[in-house]
Motif scaffolding. Structure first.
Motif, PDB file in Angstrom:
ATOM      1  N   LEU A   1     -11.992  -5.856  -8.452  1.00 38.07           N
ATOM      2  CA  LEU A   1     -12.621  -5.771  -9.768  1.00 38.07           C
ATOM      3  C   LEU A   1     -11.921  -6.721 -10.716  1.00 38.07           C
ATOM      4  N   ASP A   2     -12.614  -7.064 -11.780  1.00 38.39           N
ATOM      5  CA  ASP A   2     -11.991  -7.839 -12.840  1.00 38.39           C
ATOM      6  C   ASP A   2     -10.832  -7.027 -13.449  1.00 38.39           C
ATOM      7  N   THR A   3      -9.712  -7.703 -13.714  1.00 40.98           N
ATOM      8  CA  THR A   3      -8.521  -6.991 -14.170  1.00 40.98           C
ATOM      9  C   THR A   3      -8.762  -6.205 -15.452  1.00 40.98           C
ATOM     10  N   GLN A   4      -9.472  -6.798 -16.391  1.00 41.35           N
ATOM     11  CA  GLN A   4      -9.684  -6.084 -17.653  1.00 41.35           C
ATOM     12  C   GLN A   4     -10.506  -4.813 -17.429  1.00 41.35           C
ATOM     13  N   HIS A   5     -11.459  -4.867 -16.512  1.00 44.62           N
ATOM     14  CA  HIS A   5     -12.250  -3.677 -16.237  1.00 44.62           C
ATOM     15  C   HIS A   5     -11.427  -2.605 -15.531  1.00 44.62           C
ATOM     16  N   VAL A   6     -10.487  -3.032 -14.687  1.00 38.06           N
ATOM     17  CA  VAL A   6      -9.576  -2.054 -14.080  1.00 38.06           C
ATOM     18  C   VAL A   6      -8.767  -1.362 -15.170  1.00 38.06           C
TER      19      VAL A   6
ATOM     20  N   ALA B   1      -8.047   6.668   2.487  1.00 37.65           N
ATOM     21  CA  ALA B   1      -8.838   5.438   2.550  1.00 37.65           C
ATOM     22  C   ALA B   1      -9.236   5.162   3.987  1.00 37.65           C
ATOM     23  N   GLU B   2     -10.474   4.669   4.164  1.00 37.27           N
ATOM     24  CA  GLU B   2     -10.932   4.301   5.514  1.00 37.27           C
ATOM     25  C   GLU B   2     -10.583   2.859   5.848  1.00 37.27           C
ATOM     26  N   ASN B   3     -10.578   1.987   4.848  1.00 31.37           N
ATOM     27  CA  ASN B   3     -10.379   0.558   5.091  1.00 31.37           C
ATOM     28  C   ASN B   3      -9.615  -0.065   3.914  1.00 31.37           C
ATOM     29  N   VAL B   4      -9.440  -1.385   3.964  1.00 33.14           N
ATOM     30  CA  VAL B   4      -8.644  -2.063   2.936  1.00 33.14           C
ATOM     31  C   VAL B   4      -9.295  -1.953   1.566  1.00 33.14           C
ATOM     32  N   GLN B   5     -10.628  -2.118   1.528  1.00 35.51           N
ATOM     33  CA  GLN B   5     -11.335  -1.996   0.245  1.00 35.51           C
ATOM     34  C   GLN B   5     -11.060  -0.631  -0.385  1.00 35.51           C
ATOM     35  N   GLU B   6     -11.098   0.386   0.427  1.00 38.77           N
ATOM     36  CA  GLU B   6     -10.896   1.731  -0.106  1.00 38.77           C
ATOM     37  C   GLU B   6      -9.436   1.967  -0.503  1.00 38.77           C
ATOM     38  N   ALA B   7      -8.498   1.336   0.203  1.00 34.20           N
ATOM     39  CA  ALA B   7      -7.100   1.452  -0.200  1.00 34.20           C
ATOM     40  C   ALA B   7      -6.914   0.918  -1.621  1.00 34.20           C
ATOM     41  N   TYR B   8      -7.611  -0.186  -1.908  1.00 31.56           N
ATOM     42  CA  TYR B   8      -7.596  -0.768  -3.259  1.00 31.56           C
ATOM     43  C   TYR B   8      -8.290   0.165  -4.255  1.00 31.56           C
ATOM     44  N   ASP B   9      -9.483   0.605  -3.903  1.00 27.17           N
ATOM     45  CA  ASP B   9     -10.256   1.435  -4.830  1.00 27.17           C
ATOM     46  C   ASP B   9      -9.555   2.759  -5.118  1.00 27.17           C
ATOM     47  N   MET B  10      -9.006   3.386  -4.069  1.00 29.55           N
ATOM     48  CA  MET B  10      -8.340   4.682  -4.282  1.00 29.55           C
ATOM     49  C   MET B  10      -7.080   4.527  -5.139  1.00 29.55           C
ATOM     50  N   SER B  11      -6.459   3.344  -5.088  1.00 28.59           N
ATOM     51  CA  SER B  11      -5.275   3.105  -5.919  1.00 28.59           C
ATOM     52  C   SER B  11      -5.638   2.987  -7.396  1.00 28.59           C
ATOM     53  N   ILE B  12      -6.888   2.647  -7.668  1.00 28.78           N
ATOM     54  CA  ILE B  12      -7.374   2.587  -9.054  1.00 28.78           C
ATOM     55  C   ILE B  12      -7.899   3.942  -9.507  1.00 28.78           C
ATOM     56  N   ILE B  13      -8.547   4.637  -8.574  1.00 28.68           N
ATOM     57  CA  ILE B  13      -9.109   5.954  -8.892  1.00 28.68           C
ATOM     58  C   ILE B  13      -8.002   7.001  -9.035  1.00 28.68           C
ATOM     59  N   GLY B  14      -6.961   6.893  -8.207  1.00 27.52           N
ATOM     60  CA  GLY B  14      -5.918   7.918  -8.162  1.00 27.52           C
ATOM     61  C   GLY B  14      -5.337   8.318  -9.508  1.00 27.52           C
TER      62      GLY B  14
END
Length: 391
Positions: free
Chosen positions: A186-191, A141-154
């Motif tokens: 993101l919205d929790t249900q969509h996650v 991750a490059e930044n905080v947003q990506e730390a969040y996104d990569m935790s969902i993508i992983g």
């Protein structure tokens, strides 16, 4: 249908990872706090205490026990997460290759921190690079947003039925773990819809179809076993591309195997991992204003290594600069030979330079990164260079 994207919040990187975990609601989390990942398990423990998730949250007495619990929990059929850093990851080392060989898709956040000694608690990539050959997928991750996104993508990449390997989600210690930035969740249900239900292959608790895990491999089976992991790791390249594309549809945020910035017409490009990508973008902008044709790129996925994308990126450049925040003492930085090999097997080699920087949390500023490009352009760089260290 509700909006897929939530309201912007201010949050640090550790909190962002914990929030992603909360929205996923894993079956099991093993917790053994170590700086700078402590906030992840602290925040998640509050979600558990408040009844916001129904995760089985298990405090253990060491990192070795944490990963042992994770591998067995995942074998039993539970979606399982944990987090660690530095010496904690080193203490897990015995279980890292075992977990990968068991083909259990455990997800582990790594708040990247130097490995002592001498004793140091600050950021570099010594921990994750020392674990790179153990069979885990690894994304940055490059930044905080990506730390969040990569935790969902992983989990989507790790749990794919043709991959089934554990994954490391890397965020730079203190630089991202403790920095508060604006983030769009993101919205929790969509996650939960995106991550989906965990569908384990051959779980131990499927008593109608009994299996045994982690038996001894003799010479006849050990090598084929490792080859199967290679096949799965290679498959993860295609899976990651597919998952990134699917994530873009629900978030509007596009990710690639290799992220590029102003590389198309650049004569000189640098390749860097993690939060330094953002700092180098500013250095590139400053140098472009001065007339230098420079660019920078970050491998989003480090394992599997995106060799084809790296080769295409470097084709036709005057020089390629590989920035390593770790050092294989007696050789090069760990990423440098991988970039060289990717180019060599696909085409003509440009000039190649390796810069070691930022070990143990040493500050590396925009001006420092600007000096890297200028040193190379002036023909004053060595094959391997130590940024900011008096030799």
């Amino acid at each position: 249908m509700s909006s897929k994207v939530g309201t912007d919040i201010a949050i640090n990187g550790d909190g962002a990872v914990a929030l992603a975990w909360k929205q996923i609601n894993p079956d099991v989390v093993a917790a053994y706090p170590i700086t700078p990942q402590t906030i992840i398990v602290e925040d998640f423990s509050k979600y558990v205490a408040n009844g916001e998730v129904d995760t089985e949250f298990i405090d253990v007495e060491s990192e070795h026990s944490a990963l042992t619990l994770c591998s067995t929990s995942s074998s039993a059929g539970a979606r399982t997460f944990t987090a660690t850093a530095s010496q904690g990851l080193a203490y897990m080392w015995e279980m890292l290759p075992i977990t990968a060989a068991m083909r259990v898709p455990v997800m582990m956040a790594v708040a990247n921190r130097t490995v002592s000694g001498p004793i140091n608690i600050n950021n570099d990539h010594g921990d994750v690079m020392s674990a790179r050959d153990t069979g885990w997928l690894s994304i940055f991750a490059e930044n905080v947003q990506e730390a969040y996104d990569m935790s969902i993508i992983g989990p989507r990449i790790a749990e794919h039925h043709e991959v089934q390997l554990p994954i490391l989600v890397n965020l730079d210690g203190f630089i991202l773990t403790h920095a508060i930035e604006r983030m769009t969740p993101l919205d929790t249900q969509h996650v939960r819809d995106f991550v989906g239900e965990f569908k384990p292959l051959y779980p131990l608790l499927d008593t109608d179809h009994p299996v045994t895990h982690n038996l001894m491999d003799g010479p006849l089976f050990y090598f084929p076993h490792k080859y199967q992991m290679v096949v799965a790791m290679n498959k993860a390249l295609d899976v990651a591309r597919e998952v990134f594309a699917e994530f873009a549809k629900i978030s509007g945020r596009e990710y690639h195997m290799v992220e590029e910035y102003r590389c198309d017409d650049a004569d000189y490009i640098a390749i860097v991992l993690g939060s330094s990508f953002g700092t180098m973008k500013q250095a590139v902008d400053n140098l472009r204003d001065e007339g230098m044709k420079v660019g920078v790129a970050m491998p989003r996925v480090y394992r599997p290594w995106p060799a084809d994308e790296i080769a295409a990126l470097c084709k036709g450049k005057k020089a390629v600069i590989v920035m390593d925040r770790h050092l294989s003492i007696g050789a090069y930085g760990p990423m440098f030979p991988e970039v060289c090999a990717s180019i060599a097997v696909n085409g003509k080699m440009p000039e190649m330079y390796n810069f070691i920087y930022g070990l143990g949390g040493a500050d590396t500023m925009v001006s420092d990164f600007m000096s890297v490009y200028k040193t190379v352009e002036a023909g004053k760089a060595n094959t391997i260079n130590y940024l900011g260290v008096k030799e």
